[in-house]
Design a protein around this motif. Structure first.
Motif, PDB file in Angstrom:
ATOM      1  N   GLU A 100      22.060 -21.692 -20.192  1.00 48.39           N
ATOM      2  CA  GLU A 100      22.763 -23.008 -20.371  1.00 48.39           C
ATOM      3  C   GLU A 100      23.673 -23.454 -19.022  1.00 48.39           C
ATOM      4  OE1 GLU A 100      23.179 -24.714 -23.497  1.00 48.39           O
ATOM      5  OE2 GLU A 100      22.546 -23.083 -24.687  1.00 48.39           O
ATOM      6  N   ASP A 101      24.246 -22.411 -18.198  1.00 50.51           N
ATOM      7  CA  ASP A 101      24.867 -22.766 -17.348  1.00 50.51           C
ATOM      8  C   ASP A 101      23.801 -23.130 -15.848  1.00 50.51           C
ATOM      9  OD1 ASP A 101      27.206 -21.993 -18.303  1.00 50.51           O
ATOM     10  OD2 ASP A 101      27.317 -19.985 -17.578  1.00 50.51           O
ATOM     11  N   VAL A 102      22.843 -22.510 -15.963  1.00 52.97           N
ATOM     12  CA  VAL A 102      21.980 -22.908 -15.017  1.00 52.97           C
ATOM     13  C   VAL A 102      21.561 -24.164 -15.391  1.00 52.97           C
ATOM     14  CG1 VAL A 102      19.707 -22.417 -13.824  1.00 52.97           C
ATOM     15  CG2 VAL A 102      21.426 -20.679 -14.172  1.00 52.97           C
ATOM     16  N   ALA A 103      21.305 -24.317 -16.335  1.00 48.38           N
ATOM     17  CA  ALA A 103      20.713 -25.900 -16.925  1.00 48.38           C
ATOM     18  C   ALA A 103      21.862 -26.909 -16.432  1.00 48.38           C
ATOM     19  CB  ALA A 103      20.200 -25.991 -18.274  1.00 48.38           C
ATOM     20  N   SER A 104      23.021 -26.701 -16.633  1.00 43.42           N
ATOM     21  CA  SER A 104      24.078 -27.704 -16.272  1.00 43.42           C
ATOM     22  C   SER A 104      23.858 -27.954 -14.863  1.00 43.42           C
ATOM     23  CB  SER A 104      25.448 -27.143 -16.967  1.00 43.42           C
ATOM     24  OG  SER A 104      25.413 -27.335 -18.199  1.00 43.42           O
ATOM     25  N   ASP A 105      23.895 -27.019 -14.038  1.00 38.98           N
ATOM     26  CA  ASP A 105      24.024 -27.069 -12.609  1.00 38.98           C
ATOM     27  C   ASP A 105      22.529 -27.758 -12.270  1.00 38.98           C
ATOM     28  OD1 ASP A 105      26.016 -25.747 -12.445  1.00 38.98           O
ATOM     29  OD2 ASP A 105      24.796 -23.829 -11.321  1.00 38.98           O
TER      30      ASP A 105
END
Lengths: 196, 261
Positions: free
Chosen positions: A47-52
């Motif tokens: 999820e975090d990587v997708a946000s980035d």
């Protein structure tokens, strides 16, 4: 998922004209598959990587040229770079404890038994995919989860199409062997029946 | 699936029970793709989009890695054994046809070749006109190909014949492999004035080079044998504007007639 490609292409084109709602439409079409791909690479940090990745996609949208299928490839490339950055950072920094993650992953009290089973099977599928050699895992994920064709998957990975085809083939065969073995030994008949 | 499992109950292990690829694919996709998106994450992405749009970040140049139009992808596909073989085949074909053209042009065309081998008067013509795509299209202008560079290399077939050979080869290899990489091919493209013009240019070339029955019979009948003679040797006798410079000594009056009919 390819069924959405026409709609996706139109949404991207409108978003490039500045249409905010169209960008949200494109996000909703692309994000589930993109997140699935990232889960296969970085696990719970997806999820975090997708946000980035989406920050970069939103910023560079004007540069993109192509249709709906092209947009999948382009966004997957960006997401992949962010994921590899993430893995590099992880190698430097100590990982967050597995225990803490397990606690967070526990199904909440409102979860039904069925939901818990589904969650388990997702985790399990993830475990199997992540157990593959990296090139096989990525080839399978890009083809099956993101829905890219061979040449597009090859472009995302920066490899030759033949190599990616072979990797996807081997990865699927290996998964098939593992899943097949389980279908004999455990409760797999039920699991398979549910998911296929 | 049911029978596979009943099989498995008896015989046992993994190798017997590999699932179909499609089953694995469906299972993986179903397991890893969760429908629906996190509204908060979506809001963040949309906010980033808005900020970038308002900053004018979306008016930026497309880099190679941002261009996902289909053509690009197809070219990417081409890096294969097939391509290599295609180039090899094309160069062999082009070379072979060129050699064949030399042989064919040498023997029967001795007479006209003499007449044509030295038009030194026109050797001053710059070879540039040969490179213009409008070469065949403008009948009023003398064509430079045959005369422009032929005198400088008397031992080689005239460039027009070269061109013709390449055009024939082009028709043969068209659509197969990437003949574009061959040097001879590049020359043809230069002569045609661009890749896009090659087909049209070649059509004009070959049409001109094949002996046309109509002008030869109607226009050439009043004429001496010279024009028929040249008609056999590739492009030299063709009824078109090639005649304007080299045909002057032979059959000048007949040509315009033949062309006008």
């Amino acid at each position: 998922m390819q069924a959405h490609d026409g709609e996706l292409g139109a949404a991207v084109a409108r978003a490039q004209q500045g249409d905010e709602a169209a960008f949200a439409v494109a996000y909703r079409i692309v994000q589930p598959a993109l997140l699935g791909y990232l889960r296969g690479i970085v696990g719970d940090d997806a999820e975090d990587v997708a946000s980035d990745a989406w920050l970069e996609i939103a910023r560079d949208l004007g540069r993109f040229k192509g249709d709906g299928a092209g947009f999948r490839g382009w966004t997957a490339t960006i997401a992949r770079h962010r994921a590899l950055d993430h893995l590099r950072r992880q190698r430097v920094r100590p990982r967050s404890s597995a225990l803490e993650q397990d606690v967070l992953e526990l199904p909440g009290p409102q979860s039904t038994h069925e939901q818990a089973l589904e969650a388990m099977s997702t985790e399990h599928a993830l475990e199997l995919v992540r157990g593959l050699p990296r090139d096989q895992a990525e080839a399978v994920l890009l083809r099956v989860v993101v829905g890219l064709d061979g040449p597009a998957a090859a472009r995302v990975l920066g490899k030759r199409p033949g190599a990616v085809r072979t990797a996807a083939y081997r990865g699927l065969k290996r998964l098939a062997g593992q899943l097949g073995a389980e279908s004999v030994t455990d409760d797999a008949p039920r699991t398979l029946g549910e998911s296929t | 699936m049911g029978e596979r499992q009943s099989d498995g109950g008896l015989a046992g292990r993994a190798s017997r029970h590999a699932l179909l690829d499609s089953e694995v694919e469906a299972l993986i996709a179903a397991s890893l793709i969760r429908d629906g998106v996190d509204a908060e994450a979506e809001q963040r992405a949309v906010a980033a989009f808005r900020a970038a749009r308002d900053d004018g970040a979306h008016r930026t140049r497309t880099r190679l890695r941002d261009d996902w139009r289909p053509r690009e992808r197809r070219r990417y596909l081409g890096l294969s054994l097939r391509t290599t073989l295609g180039v090899l085949f094309a160069s062999l074909t082009l070379g072979g046809v060129a050699v064949a053209a030399i042989g064919a042009a040498g023997s029967p065309a001795d007479g006209p070749d003499d007449g044509r081998g030295h038009p030194p008067a026109t050797s001053g013509t710059p070879s540039d006109p040969a490179r213009t795509p409008s070469r065949g299209g403008d009948p009023g202008r003398p064509s430079g190909t045959a005369t422009g560079s032929a005198p400088t290399r008397p031992d080689r077939p005239a460039p027009a014949q070269d061109t013709e050979a390449h055009c024939r080869a082009y028709q043969q290899v068209e659509g197969r492999g990437r003949a574009m990489d061959a040097t001879a091919w590049q020359r043809l493209v230069d002569a045609a004035g661009g890749e896009r013009n090659v087909t049209r240019y070649c059509a004009a070339q070959l049409e001109r080079s094949t002996p046309e029955p109509k002008p030869t019979q109607s226009g050439g009948s009043e004429n001496s044998g010279a024009s028929e003679n040249s008609g056999t040797s590739g492009n030299k006798g063709s009824g078109e504007n090639n005649g304007t410079d080299k045909g002057q000594d032979k059959s000048t009056p007949a040509r315009p007639n033949g062309r006008s009919q």
